[in-house]
Design an enzyme around this catalytic site. Sequence first.
Site, short mmCIF file in Angstrom:
data_model
loop_
_atom_site.label_atom_id
_atom_site.label_comp_id
_atom_site.label_asym_id
_atom_site.label_seq_id
_atom_site.Cartn_x
_atom_site.Cartn_y
_atom_site.Cartn_z
N TYR A 111 52.93 3.34 2.52
CA TYR A 111 51.76 2.51 2.18
C TYR A 111 52.13 1.04 1.97
O TYR A 111 51.25 0.22 1.75
CB TYR A 111 51.11 3.04 0.89
CG TYR A 111 52.08 3.08 -0.26
CD1 TYR A 111 52.32 1.95 -1.03
CD2 TYR A 111 52.81 4.23 -0.54
CE1 TYR A 111 53.26 1.96 -2.05
CE2 TYR A 111 53.73 4.26 -1.56
CZ TYR A 111 53.95 3.12 -2.31
OH TYR A 111 54.89 3.13 -3.32
N GLY A 112 53.41 0.70 2.03
CA GLY A 112 53.84 -0.65 1.65
C GLY A 112 54.63 -1.35 2.73
O GLY A 112 54.20 -1.46 3.87
N THR A 113 55.82 -1.81 2.37
CA THR A 113 56.62 -2.67 3.24
C THR A 113 57.20 -1.95 4.45
O THR A 113 57.74 -2.59 5.35
CB THR A 113 57.78 -3.33 2.46
OG1 THR A 113 58.69 -2.32 2.03
CG2 THR A 113 57.25 -4.13 1.28
N LEU A 114 57.11 -0.61 4.49
CA LEU A 114 57.64 0.15 5.63
C LEU A 114 56.61 0.37 6.73
O LEU A 114 56.94 0.90 7.79
CB LEU A 114 58.18 1.51 5.15
CG LEU A 114 59.43 1.43 4.27
CD1 LEU A 114 59.71 2.78 3.61
CD2 LEU A 114 60.64 0.97 5.08
N GLU A 162 64.56 3.68 -1.30
CA GLU A 162 63.51 3.61 -2.32
C GLU A 162 64.05 3.80 -3.75
O GLU A 162 63.28 3.83 -4.69
CB GLU A 162 62.43 4.66 -2.04
CG GLU A 162 61.72 4.48 -0.71
CD GLU A 162 60.80 3.28 -0.65
OE1 GLU A 162 60.81 2.44 -1.57
OE2 GLU A 162 60.06 3.16 0.34
#
Length: 168
Positions: free
Chosen positions: A18-21, A93
Amino acid sequence: MTAKRVPSVGRMARVFVYGTLKKGQPNYSYMINSANGTARFQGRGLTVEKYPLVIAGKYNIPYLLYKPGTGHHVTGEIYSVDDQMLQFLDEFEGCPHMYQRTPMRIEVVEWESKSSAPEERPAVNSVLECYVYSTSTYQPEWINLPYYDNYDSFGEHRLEYVLRERRD
């Protein structure tokens, strides 16, 4: 009787990012770097339950706070990953200290993967179990930060993610 690995397809595990990936985000290159393992984009989805997605800390890191029922249905991308990529993602992570890898229910919004057999292609609006890197070890004040339903490092919030190599 053998124990079932919850969110897996064959030997691959399903991961929801859901983020920087995500595609177009600062750390997406890690998802497509075969040295880290295999990650196959499957489609897009959103969390069945609401969660607070916040941007926190001096490096503007997106965190999905493990507080089900609060926040928004968070959008993201569904990948099938091999064990090597799953291990890489755990290390990337900071699992289990910074984030915890938790099975969550994800509603399919769009399925792009043509590689799976027709009977393995989930229908739009169906629900899959996917691993999600969320955190229950967050600073108490983070619950008071603005909540987002879709993370974009370059969004109107002006809280651009600071890459690891640029941190002090």
